[in-house]
Design an enzyme around this catalytic site. Sequence first.
Site, PDB file in Angstrom:
ATOM      1  N   ARG A   1       0.835  -1.210   0.000  1.00 13.13           N
ATOM      2  CA  ARG A   1       0.000   0.000   0.000  1.00 13.13           C
ATOM      3  C   ARG A   1       0.871   1.262   0.000  1.00 13.13           C
ATOM      4  NH1 ARG A   1      -2.930   2.383   4.785  1.00 13.13           N
ATOM      5  NH2 ARG A   1      -4.239   4.016   3.890  1.00 13.13           N
TER       6      ARG A   1
ATOM      7  N   HIS B   1       0.642   4.021  -2.883  1.00  9.48           N
ATOM      8  CA  HIS B   1       0.219   5.397  -2.581  1.00  9.48           C
ATOM      9  C   HIS B   1       1.328   6.405  -2.881  1.00  9.48           C
ATOM     10  CE1 HIS B   1      -3.638   4.855  -0.005  1.00  9.48           C
ATOM     11  NE2 HIS B   1      -3.577   3.967  -0.964  1.00  9.48           N
TER      12      HIS B   1
ATOM     13  N   HIS C   1      -5.772  -6.434  -3.797  1.00  9.96           N
ATOM     14  CA  HIS C   1      -6.649  -6.446  -2.630  1.00  9.96           C
ATOM     15  C   HIS C   1      -6.921  -7.865  -2.122  1.00  9.96           C
ATOM     16  CE1 HIS C   1      -8.407  -2.091  -2.654  1.00  9.96           C
ATOM     17  NE2 HIS C   1      -7.201  -2.160  -2.138  1.00  9.96           N
TER      18      HIS C   1
ATOM     19  N   TRP D   1     -10.028  -9.058   2.923  1.00 10.20           N
ATOM     20  CA  TRP D   1     -10.786  -9.440   1.728  1.00 10.20           C
ATOM     21  C   TRP D   1     -10.983 -10.945   1.624  1.00 10.20           C
ATOM     22  CZ3 TRP D   1      -7.711  -5.062   1.754  1.00 10.20           C
ATOM     23  CH2 TRP D   1      -8.278  -3.880   1.240  1.00 10.20           C
TER      24      TRP D   1
HETATM   25 FE1  HIF Z   1      -6.045  -0.437  -1.742  1.00  8.49          FE
HETATM   26  N1  HIF Z   1      -7.079   0.052  -0.079  1.00  8.49           N
HETATM   27  N2  HIF Z   1      -7.268   0.714  -2.886  1.00  8.49           N
HETATM   28  N3  HIF Z   1      -4.935  -0.872  -3.394  1.00  8.49           N
HETATM   29  N4  HIF Z   1      -4.785  -1.522  -0.560  1.00  8.49           N
HETATM   30  C1  HIF Z   1      -6.851  -0.377   1.193  1.00  8.49           C
HETATM   31  C2  HIF Z   1      -5.902  -1.285   1.600  1.00  8.49           C
HETATM   32  C3  HIF Z   1      -4.969  -1.834   0.760  1.00  8.49           C
HETATM   33  C4  HIF Z   1      -8.364   1.393  -2.447  1.00  8.49           C
HETATM   34  C5  HIF Z   1      -8.734   1.581  -1.122  1.00  8.49           C
HETATM   35  C6  HIF Z   1      -8.153   0.923  -0.050  1.00  8.49           C
HETATM   36  C7  HIF Z   1      -5.235  -0.506  -4.672  1.00  8.49           C
HETATM   37  C8  HIF Z   1      -6.350   0.174  -5.086  1.00  8.49           C
HETATM   38  C9  HIF Z   1      -7.290   0.736  -4.253  1.00  8.49           C
HETATM   39  C10 HIF Z   1      -3.742  -2.261  -1.027  1.00  8.49           C
HETATM   40  C11 HIF Z   1      -3.222  -2.225  -2.305  1.00  8.49           C
HETATM   41  C12 HIF Z   1      -3.804  -1.594  -3.393  1.00  8.49           C
HETATM   42  C13 HIF Z   1      -7.791   0.232   2.080  1.00  8.49           C
HETATM   43  C14 HIF Z   1      -7.862   0.012   3.582  1.00  8.49           C
HETATM   44  C15 HIF Z   1      -8.612   1.037   1.323  1.00  8.49           C
HETATM   45  C16 HIF Z   1      -9.765   1.889   1.817  1.00  8.49           C
HETATM   46  C17 HIF Z   1      -6.803   0.866   4.296  1.00  8.49           C
HETATM   47  C18 HIF Z   1      -6.817   0.574   5.789  1.00  8.49           C
HETATM   48  O1  HIF Z   1      -7.874   0.825   6.405  1.00  8.49           O
HETATM   49  O2  HIF Z   1      -5.794   0.127   6.318  1.00  8.49           O
HETATM   50  C19 HIF Z   1      -9.118   1.863  -3.589  1.00  8.49           C
HETATM   51  C20 HIF Z   1     -10.412   2.676  -3.514  1.00  8.49           C
HETATM   52  C21 HIF Z   1      -8.460   1.446  -4.710  1.00  8.49           C
HETATM   53  C22 HIF Z   1      -8.886   1.633  -6.170  1.00  8.49           C
HETATM   54  C23 HIF Z   1      -9.689   0.459  -6.628  1.00  8.49           C
HETATM   55  C24 HIF Z   1      -4.237  -1.093  -5.657  1.00  8.49           C
HETATM   56  C25 HIF Z   1      -4.900  -2.162  -6.482  1.00  8.49           C
HETATM   57  C26 HIF Z   1      -5.641  -3.085  -5.592  1.00  8.49           C
HETATM   58  C27 HIF Z   1      -3.579  -0.118  -6.663  1.00  8.49           C
HETATM   59  C28 HIF Z   1      -3.279  -1.696  -4.727  1.00  8.49           C
HETATM   60  O3  HIF Z   1      -2.191  -2.274  -5.048  1.00  8.49           O
HETATM   61  C29 HIF Z   1      -3.260  -3.104   0.043  1.00  8.49           C
HETATM   62  C30 HIF Z   1      -2.141  -4.141  -0.076  1.00  8.49           C
HETATM   63  C31 HIF Z   1      -4.032  -2.837   1.159  1.00  8.49           C
HETATM   64  C32 HIF Z   1      -3.935  -3.495   2.535  1.00  8.49           C
HETATM   65  C33 HIF Z   1      -3.114  -2.617   3.460  1.00  8.49           C
HETATM   66  C34 HIF Z   1      -2.969  -3.211   4.838  1.00  8.49           C
HETATM   67  O4  HIF Z   1      -2.517  -2.463   5.718  1.00  8.49           O
HETATM   68  O5  HIF Z   1      -3.259  -4.386   5.062  1.00  8.49           O
END
Ligand code: HIF
Length: 288
Positions: free
Chosen positions: A46, A50, A173, A189
């Site tokens: 993440r 980001h 995800h 998930w």
């Molecule tokens: Fe995420 N994502 N992401 N994301 N994400 C969260 C957590 C992770 C979006 C929202 C969220 C991508 C796209 C999108 C990861 C990786 C990627 C969370 C929760 C939210 C809300 C954060 C928290 O509460 O800790 C949205 C709206 C996206 C556009 C669809 C990417 C594709 C899936 C680019 C990507 O690689 C990962 C890994 C996490 C888990 C982080 C953790 O701390 O476990």
Amino acid sequence: AGWYFYSNETTPSWKKVNYNSVYKDIAGLLEDEDYDDGSYGPVFVRLAWHASGTYDKKTRTGGSDGGTIRHPAEAGHGANNGLEHARDRLEPLKKQYPNISYADLYTLAGVVAVQELGGPTVRWRPGREDKTEADCTPDGRLPDASQGADHVRDIFYRMGFNDQEIAALVGAHALGRCHTSRSGFEGPWNASPTSFTNFFYTELLNNTWVPKKWNGPFQYVDKQSGQFMMLPADMAFKKDSEFRKYVEKYAADQDAFFEDFAKAFAKLLELGVKFPEDAPVYEFKTLE
Ligand code: HIF
């Protein structure tokens, strides 16, 4: 002697780093039984995303170059809540390898996490430079999880991705979880949040997703167990027919997902980066 002195002084710092060694040391930071599901891998992914996902192809601003996500101005954007856990975990390596840029360290951590959690090899190049707080992008460039397909397209088209690449990325995800204290959403998930799999797609298609009954933001839980979650933005990949074509493909074919994810994720980490011409491409060997 003069030539020797001159050449020594101009070696750029990115060339003074043993990236295979950094890879191993990041891998050594992944496991921690006291953190979340036992791994920092998901939050490293993440962080890398980001750091990169602020890119705007029209103005050629944002992206991982600059490592600006470490500055309070950008770290404080709502979408970046919780990423201090990843940055703090990696900070000792910045001390150990003072010549690595934060921008390279954070993107490399994403690559290490994907590979070491069982995902594909992701090509990666060094040579990003760190920039000042003045180079932080304005808030609002990262996606809003409460929105649907139109918003997801707006955000990722701005970076230069197409529907297939977006659908391949979203498989990440499968990793990690949502935290009420960070995003407001809750839960993982699927049942194996520290393994890189195609389960995002299989769970999305095979489960019945119902609105979670709670006081928190609108999200989905699986009807059967109530333990797993989908964001409204995730659900767009089931509802939107163009995205869904790829979701079905990647659910049925993990190899195709791995191949397409590796390309799209490598592209994400390089958006807007002006690499030195002689920056080599690394394909790191996953550790045993
Ligand atoms: Fe995420 N994502 N992401 N994301 N994400 C969260 C957590 C992770 C979006 C929202 C969220 C991508 C796209 C999108 C990861 C990786 C990627 C969370 C929760 C939210 C809300 C954060 C928290 O509460 O800790 C949205 C709206 C996206 C556009 C669809 C990417 C594709 C899936 C680019 C990507 O690689 C990962 C890994 C996490 C888990 C982080 C953790 O701390 O476990």
